[in-house]
Design a protein around this motif. Structure first.
Motif, PDB file in Angstrom:
ATOM      1  N   ALA A   1      -7.054   8.472 -11.620  1.00  0.00           N
ATOM      2  CA  ALA A   1      -7.580   7.277 -10.955  1.00  0.00           C
ATOM      3  C   ALA A   1      -7.211   6.043 -11.766  1.00  0.00           C
ATOM      4  CB  ALA A   1      -9.097   7.380 -10.802  1.00  0.00           C
TER       5      ALA A   1
ATOM      6  N   PHE B   1      -8.813   1.461  -6.684  1.00  0.00           N
ATOM      7  CA  PHE B   1      -7.720   0.910  -7.492  1.00  0.00           C
ATOM      8  C   PHE B   1      -6.440   0.757  -6.678  1.00  0.00           C
ATOM      9  CE2 PHE B   1      -9.776   2.729 -11.576  1.00  0.00           C
ATOM     10  CZ  PHE B   1     -10.605   1.622 -11.651  1.00  0.00           C
TER      11      PHE B   1
ATOM     12  N   SER C   1      -3.080   5.927  -9.274  1.00  0.00           N
ATOM     13  CA  SER C   1      -4.108   6.193  -8.273  1.00  0.00           C
ATOM     14  C   SER C   1      -3.657   7.026  -7.073  1.00  0.00           C
ATOM     15  CB  SER C   1      -4.777   4.899  -7.822  1.00  0.00           C
ATOM     16  OG  SER C   1      -3.840   3.993  -7.336  1.00  0.00           O
TER      17      SER C   1
ATOM     18  N   SER D   1      -9.795   6.089  -7.267  1.00  0.00           N
ATOM     19  CA  SER D   1      -8.378   6.026  -6.922  1.00  0.00           C
ATOM     20  C   SER D   1      -8.153   5.164  -5.691  1.00  0.00           C
ATOM     21  CB  SER D   1      -7.814   7.425  -6.688  1.00  0.00           C
ATOM     22  OG  SER D   1      -7.818   8.173  -7.868  1.00  0.00           O
TER      23      SER D   1
END
Length: 169
Positions: free
Chosen positions: A41, A80, A45, A77
Motif C-alpha cells: 500500500a 493512495f 499501491s 492502496s
C-alpha cells in the motif's frame, strides 16, 4: 456399593489415566498476502490492491489471521492510488497552464532585453497567452519618456513563445 465423595479443597484430584494430555491448538499464522497488501500500500499501491483482495479471500477460506491487515492494505492502496492519480492530473494541468501563457515578469524582462537597454521600468498587467497573434500592452520608459508597449506573439514552438514588441504611445 462404594460412594465417591468429592475431593475437598485440600485434596488434589487424582490424575485421570488414559486421557490424552491437553495441548493448546497450534497457533495459526498471519496470511502472507495480507502482510504484503499492507506493505505494498505504501510502496506500489496497485499491487497492494491485488494482494489485499487475495489476502481477504485466503483468510476467509483458510481461517488464517490477517483479515484486518488485508482490509487495511486494500483500503490504503485504493486511497493512495486515487491521491496519486489526482496529483498526476493536477501536475499535468499546471504544466499545461504554464506553457499556455508567459507571465508578466517574463514578458517585461524580454522587452527590456530585446530593446538593448532603451526600454526600462517595464510593467505588464497580466500574462501573454501562448497563441500566435495574442497581444499584451505593457507600460514602460523608452529613452527616458513614459510609453505604452505592445507585445505580440509571433510563434509558439513547444514550450517556447516568441514575441515582438512595438511602441504604441
Amino acid at each position: 456399593m462404594t460412594q465417591q465423595m468429592p475431593a475437598s479443597p485440600e485434596q488434589p484430584l487424582p490424575p485421570s489415566y488414559g486421557a490424552a494430555p491437553q495441548t493448546p491448538a497450534p497457533a495459526r499464522g498471519t496470511n502472507t498476502m495480507a502482510i504484503l497488501a499492507l506493505v505494498f500500500a505504501f510502496v506500489f499501491s496497485p499491487l497492494g490492491i491485488v494482494f489485499g483482495i487475495i489476502g481477504r479471500k485466503q483468510t476467509a477460506r483458510t481461517g488464517e489471521g490477517g483479515r484486518g491487515l488485508a482490509t487495511a492494505g486494500l483500503v490504503l492502496s485504493i486511497v493512495f492510488l486515487v491521491i496519486g492519480i489526482a496529483t498526476a492530473v493536477l501536475v499535468t494541468v499546471m504544466a499545461a497552464t504554464l506553457v499556455s501563457s508567459v507571465n508578466n515578469t517574463a514578458v517585461a524582462a524580454q522587452i527590456t532585453a530585446q530593446s538593448g537597454g532603451r526600454v526600462t521600468d517595464v510593467s505588464c498587467p497580466g500574462s501573454l497567452p501562448a497563441q500566435v497573434g495574442a497581444e499584451l500592452t505593457c507600460s514602460g520608459t523608452v529613452d527616458g519618456a513614459p510609453s505604452q508597449l505592445k507585445a505580440t506573439v509571433t510563434s509558439v514552438d513547444g514550450g517556447v513563445v516568441s514575441f515582438d514588441f512595438t511602441q504604441v504611445g
